[in-house]
Design an enzyme around this catalytic site. Structure first.
Site, PDB file in Angstrom:
ATOM      1  N   CYS A 193      20.786 -39.329 -34.338  1.00  0.00           N
ATOM      2  CA  CYS A 193      20.231 -38.180 -33.594  1.00  0.00           C
ATOM      3  C   CYS A 193      20.911 -37.975 -32.250  1.00  0.00           C
ATOM      4  O   CYS A 193      21.019 -38.900 -31.435  1.00  0.00           O
ATOM      5  CB  CYS A 193      18.737 -38.387 -33.393  1.00  0.00           C
ATOM      6  SG  CYS A 193      17.933 -37.058 -32.484  1.00  0.00           S
ATOM      7  N   CYS A 251      19.365 -32.727 -30.239  1.00  0.00           N
ATOM      8  CA  CYS A 251      19.503 -31.263 -30.156  1.00  0.00           C
ATOM      9  C   CYS A 251      18.148 -30.576 -30.238  1.00  0.00           C
ATOM     10  O   CYS A 251      18.014 -29.426 -29.846  1.00  0.00           O
ATOM     11  CB  CYS A 251      20.442 -30.749 -31.242  1.00  0.00           C
ATOM     12  SG  CYS A 251      19.735 -30.735 -32.910  1.00  0.00           S
ATOM     13  N   THR A 274      21.591 -21.388 -16.626  1.00  0.00           N
ATOM     14  CA  THR A 274      21.608 -22.421 -15.592  1.00  0.00           C
ATOM     15  C   THR A 274      21.160 -21.869 -14.255  1.00  0.00           C
ATOM     16  O   THR A 274      20.355 -22.482 -13.538  1.00  0.00           O
ATOM     17  CB  THR A 274      23.009 -23.044 -15.467  1.00  0.00           C
ATOM     18  OG1 THR A 274      23.439 -23.508 -16.747  1.00  0.00           O
ATOM     19  CG2 THR A 274      23.003 -24.202 -14.491  1.00  0.00           C
ATOM     20  N   CYS A 300      21.082 -29.848 -39.479  1.00  0.00           N
ATOM     21  CA  CYS A 300      21.219 -30.932 -38.497  1.00  0.00           C
ATOM     22  C   CYS A 300      22.690 -31.178 -38.167  1.00  0.00           C
ATOM     23  O   CYS A 300      23.487 -31.489 -39.054  1.00  0.00           O
ATOM     24  CB  CYS A 300      20.580 -32.212 -39.021  1.00  0.00           C
ATOM     25  SG  CYS A 300      20.742 -33.571 -37.836  1.00  0.00           S
ATOM     26  N   CYS A 315      15.370 -30.118 -35.308  1.00  0.00           N
ATOM     27  CA  CYS A 315      14.426 -30.491 -36.367  1.00  0.00           C
ATOM     28  C   CYS A 315      12.976 -30.254 -35.957  1.00  0.00           C
ATOM     29  O   CYS A 315      12.111 -30.025 -36.804  1.00  0.00           O
ATOM     30  CB  CYS A 315      14.636 -31.938 -36.801  1.00  0.00           C
ATOM     31  SG  CYS A 315      14.410 -33.151 -35.495  1.00  0.00           S
ATOM     32  N   SER A 354      26.281 -27.451 -22.676  1.00  0.00           N
ATOM     33  CA  SER A 354      26.218 -26.029 -22.348  1.00  0.00           C
ATOM     34  C   SER A 354      27.613 -25.460 -22.442  1.00  0.00           C
ATOM     35  O   SER A 354      28.594 -26.206 -22.463  1.00  0.00           O
ATOM     36  CB  SER A 354      25.667 -25.828 -20.937  1.00  0.00           C
ATOM     37  OG  SER A 354      25.587 -24.448 -20.617  1.00  0.00           O
ATOM     38  N   ARG A 412      22.975 -28.571 -29.113  1.00  0.00           N
ATOM     39  CA  ARG A 412      21.667 -28.450 -28.439  1.00  0.00           C
ATOM     40  C   ARG A 412      21.056 -27.108 -28.806  1.00  0.00           C
ATOM     41  O   ARG A 412      21.771 -26.123 -28.986  1.00  0.00           O
ATOM     42  CB  ARG A 412      21.855 -28.545 -26.918  1.00  0.00           C
ATOM     43  CG  ARG A 412      20.564 -28.615 -26.100  1.00  0.00           C
ATOM     44  CD  ARG A 412      19.860 -29.932 -26.275  1.00  0.00           C
ATOM     45  NE  ARG A 412      18.809 -30.137 -25.279  1.00  0.00           N
ATOM     46  CZ  ARG A 412      17.534 -29.764 -25.436  1.00  0.00           C
ATOM     47  NH1 ARG A 412      17.146 -29.139 -26.526  1.00  0.00           N
ATOM     48  NH2 ARG A 412      16.645 -30.015 -24.486  1.00  0.00           N
TER      49      ARG A 412
END
Length: 583
Positions: free
Chosen positions: A552, A555, A364, A528, A558, A72, A327
């Site tokens: 990977c 995030c 948040t 990606c 995909c 974040s 993310r």
């Protein structure tokens, strides 16, 4: 004889994989050990102590450690934390050490020029804190454990459990993933079945695009047919350690414009803070809306060239990149929050439901508050009778709609949709300014409603393909993707791929058809942020889709942006993925 021996071997393997799972029972199981999940756990145990009524609480988290999958910005608004832990400022371990001191908002006109803009009211951060959210999560976890919650990092919830698998009328918990399986699907000597965690109520707090959360949204029809789908942006982030001479703890900068075109939604953030050792840190990142149309766009490469702009580069001069992550972020706003948040046996909380204030670039505080309200509803309503599993905690929906979360998100409901009108990015910016300074969310209309909104997976095509000449990384301010990937600590032990082509698309996107490549320009090659997807030529010169699942970093892009949504994102073995510490 050989065929018979092989068949017996396969049956033996099948029996091992189908052995009964251990069952553990709780009052409440929480899926996801992020800010929302841990806030729910803390609130439940606070209510237990206040009302002297025991409640067993279990939190499962797929990362090896709490915070390990958290990415974040983060400028932390403490409104929900003030309600949850009113004395938190007296806690010497609280990782909220850097109060916001100065806000700056700029429009980048080109690779070298920019103009300052008035800081919109929603981006004024007086009273907020610059922090690492992954460190805040670790701290919240310590509070939850001290109150008696059981927390199990390294356990990935892989399956939603229903009282009746056929009718799926109520949720009764989750099952964790089996561990110790070879890439070919056979069990290793270390094989162990997953565990069934059964509960009277299950709270899904997996964050944006959680796999179990998406299942319950579909199963119980939580999003109504006339709602737009959730839309997303992809945030790519780095953490830099910088010299004291350029460190300005509490400085907060946001930008719009270059390097993105006028048809692509996105922007940047850059925050100065002090680390645990009082070192100067800069958290900076770039967010690109996933409704972009050109399949050649690479959010990662846009971010890398963005750092060379003079107003950005000066904040990194003499520094060292020490962290990287990515993310997806909910961008659908108020209109895309599911119409129902509670269902038989559970609730949807936090970013799993989409409680993000898009213009404020914060989610948040709203995620935490939603989870606290769900915990209160579960405690008072969901655990109150012998027939607990039938309970739908309708009071959670009512409490959320009566809360400041609802009011805050409704007031900015037209911000993101205004960028999707015929006026484009510039028109959206103008409307947003009008809404922020004059209308203040009181307009009697709501933009972007209805179910006809295109999904992010539907927006790219070959006809919209435009080549982009990205500059080569210099190794000082900008880096090759694999260099940054090494900074994530990503690891997936030898195991089957958790990124699976959905059966209906196997013949369409692999082999000679290569439908994503030939019809949509294969945006997965470029979006990606971990280099998972690539196309190579097979022996006949036909394109061959290669999925490097070991790269990977979870995030979830995909699962959203691949054309036709052909990827089924399933959880890997618990503990797999990145290992973030500063993000």
């Amino acid at each position: 004889r050989a065929r018979g021996a092989f068949a017996r071997h396969r049956r033996c393997l099948s029996s091992v994989l189908d052995e009964p799972r251990e069952v553990m029972e709780y009052d409440v199981v929480i899926v996801g050990g992020g800010p929302a999940g841990l806030s729910a756990a803390i609130r439940l145990k606070q209510l237990e102590a206040a009302q002297n009524r025991e409640v067993s609480v279990c939190v499962v988290e797929k990362a090896a450690e709490l915070g390990g999958h958290i990415v974040s910005g983060n400028v932390f608004e403490p409104r929900a934390l003030d309600e949850l832990l009113p004395d938190w400022r007296e806690d010497a371990d609280a990782p909220l050490r850097t109060p916001a001191t100065r806000d700056e908002f700029r429009w980048l006109l080109s690779a070298t020029t920019s103009i300052p803009l008035p800081t919109p009211p929603m981006l004024e951060n007086h009273g907020n804190y610059v922090c690492s959210l992954s460190q805040v999560v670790r701290w919240l976890g310590a509070h939850a454990e001290a109150l008696g919650a059981e927390i199990y990092p390294g356990f990935a919830a892989a399956e939603v459990l229903y009282e009746d698998d056929t009718n799926k009328q109520r949720v009764v918990g989750v099952a964790t993933r089996d561990v110790g399986i070879e890439k070919d699907g056979t069990p290793k000597p270390t094989f162990a079945r997953g565990v069934e965690l059964r509960a009277k109520q299950t709270l899904f707090a997996e964050g944006a695009r959680g796999s179990c959360s998406e299942e319950v949204i579909r199963t119980f029809g939580l999003r109504s047919a006339d709602q737009p789908p959730q839309t997303y942006g992809l945030g790519v982030k780095e953490v830099w350690r910088v010299p004291d001479a350029i460190s300005e703890p509490g400085f907060i900068q946001h930008t719009l414009g270059w390097p993105l075109s006028a048809t692509t939604y996105g922007g940047s953030f850059l925050y100065h803070m002090r680390g645990a050792e009082n070192e100067g840190l800069v958290q900076l990142g770039f967010v690109v809306g996933l409704d972009y149309t050109n399949p050649e766009i690479s959010p990662y490469k846009e971010f890398q060239r963005f750092k060379h702009h003079p107003v950005i580069a000066k904040h990194l001069d003499g520094g060292e990149c020490v962290g990287y992550g990515a993310r997806v972020i909910n961008e659908g706003g108020f209109q895309a929050i599911p119409a129902k948040l509670a269902f038989p046996g559970g609730c949807l909380v936090g970013c799993a439901a989409g409680f993000v204030n898009v213009p404020k670039i914060k989610g948040t505080h709203t995620a935490m508050k939603s989870a606290m309200l769900a915990a209160e509803a579960v405690f008072e309503e969901g655990l109150s009778s012998d027939d607990d599993a039938t309970k739908t905690c309708a009071s959670y929906d009512a409490a959320l709609r009566a809360s400041w979360v609802y009011d805050e998100l409704r007031a900015v409901r037209n911000y993101k949709p205004s960028f999707e009108t015929a006026l484009g990015v510039y028109g959206g910016a103008a409307y947003s300014g009008l809404s922020a300074y004059v209308l203040k969310g009181r307009e009697p209309w709501t933009l972007g409603g209805g179910g006809g909104h295109a999904r992010d997976s539907e927006t790219t095509s070959l006809g919209k393909q435009r080549p982009i000449d990205y500059p080569k990384p210099d190794g000082v301010l900008s880096f090759p993707l694999l260099d940054n990937l090494a900074r994530t600590g990503v690891d997936h032990d030898d195991q089957p791929s958790h990124l699976r082509v959905k059966p209906d698309f196997l013949d369409e996107v692999t082999g000679k058809k290569a439908k994503s490549l030939k019809e949509r320009g294969a945006p997965e090659r470029n979006f990606c942020p971990a280099g998972v997807y690539e196309y190579t030529d097979d022996a006949d010169g036909d394109p061959n889709l290669v999925i490097n699942a070991q790269n990977c970093i979870h995030c979830k892009c995909c699962a959203i942006k691949t054309p036709f949504e052909y990827i089924d994102w399933t959880v890997p073995e618990g503990g797999g993925g990145p290992s973030y510490t500063l993000t």
